[in-house]
Design a protein around this motif. Structure first.
Motif: not given
Lengths: 111, 252
Positions: B102-107, B175-178, B181-183
């Motif tokens: 659903r998009g970038k990780l935001i927790y 977590f931003g885009l990079a 992706i890493v996670i």
């Protein structure tokens, strides 16, 4: 009824009596039973029994190295096992004498 | 101990090998399995020296005999305990991947702390439950009930956390885009590694069945309500079919 069925429950007491005599390993127990005349049942039957009796803390076991082949598991009676053996002997005497009485009585009236 | 180095007959060796596998797949403790296999190896060696056959020792049916042995051995629940951290990690990975869809990780901080706390609580509860169950002789039904409650409790907490997270504002972590992706890649690698290790497709198929219908139906011109209905129908139907097929396969 087959001998095997009748033997159930009685075998437990026999195992306790054999093990009380001296510390033994599985194959020795089977050999002794055979020696006493029990030769109709499969010897392997003793292992589930030994395992259960150990779980019930009637027996303890120690592993010892044997001269050839794998380690051997030697069984001996615990105090609880000795008590169970005594109770078995009482029960067996009671059962045996009653069964004998029934049988001799039957035979007696037949004659 | 290697039974193949012994002068046993092939029939006895096969029996001992079968017994080992049977007990292992019944969830018995490996040390106890070795002990009983060793004991029976010794017995069979002695018996074969005297010329006795294996039928005279284990009786007519090896399967029946194995069952008798198995019944006297407790199930080793502690061994299963090793799998639980893996299950939790996989659970996290699947959550992360579906969020990533659903998009970038935001927790929020609440989510992160909550997830970790619930996972920890779940571990502790399972640990205690396993110890309790393995120390007592419960019926299968009672065991199912205990594990059902143990499994259902964290589920409720998770649902509670989702609602709490909507009501309470806590700082969020981006977590931003990079970073995302890493996670995501790490989560994917973990799922694939566990799948290969456990030789199962379930970890890949079940999340895919949940995620893919959404993605595909989003491309269609269907109404949102219809989409929702269809997507859950496809997900649940797909899982049912998958479980049915794997059940069939495991029986063969």
């Amino acid at each position: 009824m087959s001998t095997t069925q009748m033997l159930k429950g009685i075998l437990d007491g026999c195992l306790l009596a054999i093990i009380k005599e001296k510390e033994v390993y599985g194959y020795e127990v089977a050999e002794k039973l055979e020696h006493y005349g029990f030769n109709t049942f499969s010897e392997g039957t003793i292992y589930p029994l030994l395992m259960r009796m150990q779980k019930e803390q009637l027996l303890t076991s120690t592993l010892k190295k044997s001269t050839a082949g794998p380690r051997r598991k030697y069984y001996s009676l615990t105090e609880k096992g000795e008590q169970e053996l005594e109770r078995f002997i009482t029960r067996w005497d009671y059962l045996q004498s009653n069964v004998n009485k029934v049988l001799t009585h039957e035979y007696g009236t037949d004659k | 101990m290697n039974i193949h180095n012994t002068p046993l007959s092939q029939q006895s060796k096969t029996f001992l090998e079968d017994l080992r596998v049977y007990l292992f797949s019944s969830g018995k403790n490996t040390d106890e399995i070795e002990e009983v296999v060793e004991e029976l190896t010794d017995h069979l060696l002695e018996a074969e020296k005297k010329g006795k056959s294996i039928e005279g020792i284990i009786g007519q049916s090896p399967k029946e005999y194995m069952e008798q042995i198995s019944n006297e051995m407790p199930v080793d629940y502690m061994a299963w305990f090793k799998y639980i951290p893996i299950i939790i990690l996989v659970g996290f990975s699947i959550t992360i991947l579906s969020d990533l869809g659903r998009g970038k990780l935001i927790y929020s901080v609440l989510e992160v702390v909550g997830y970790l706390l619930i996972a920890g609580l779940f571990l502790l509860a399972t640990f205690t439950g396993l110890k309790y169950v393995s120390g007592n002789h419960f019926s299968i039904r009672k065991q199912a009930l205990i594990f059902g409650v143990l499994g259902g409790f964290p589920m409720l907490l998770f649902v509670g956390l989702i609602y709490l997270n909507r009501m309470v504002e806590t700082p969020t972590i981006h977590f931003g885009l990079a970073g995302s992706i890493v996670i995501g890649v790490m989560a994917l690698i973990l799922i694939i590694a566990v799948s290969i290790w456990a030789k199962t497709w379930i970890l890949i198929i079940i999340p895919a069945l949940f995620a893919l219908p959404d993605v595909i139906l989003n491309q269609t011109a269907l109404q949102e309500n219809t989409q929702l209905l269809l997507s859950s129908f496809i997900s649940l139907g797909g899982i049912a079919v998958f479980l049915f097929i794997s059940f069939k396969m495991s029986k063969d």
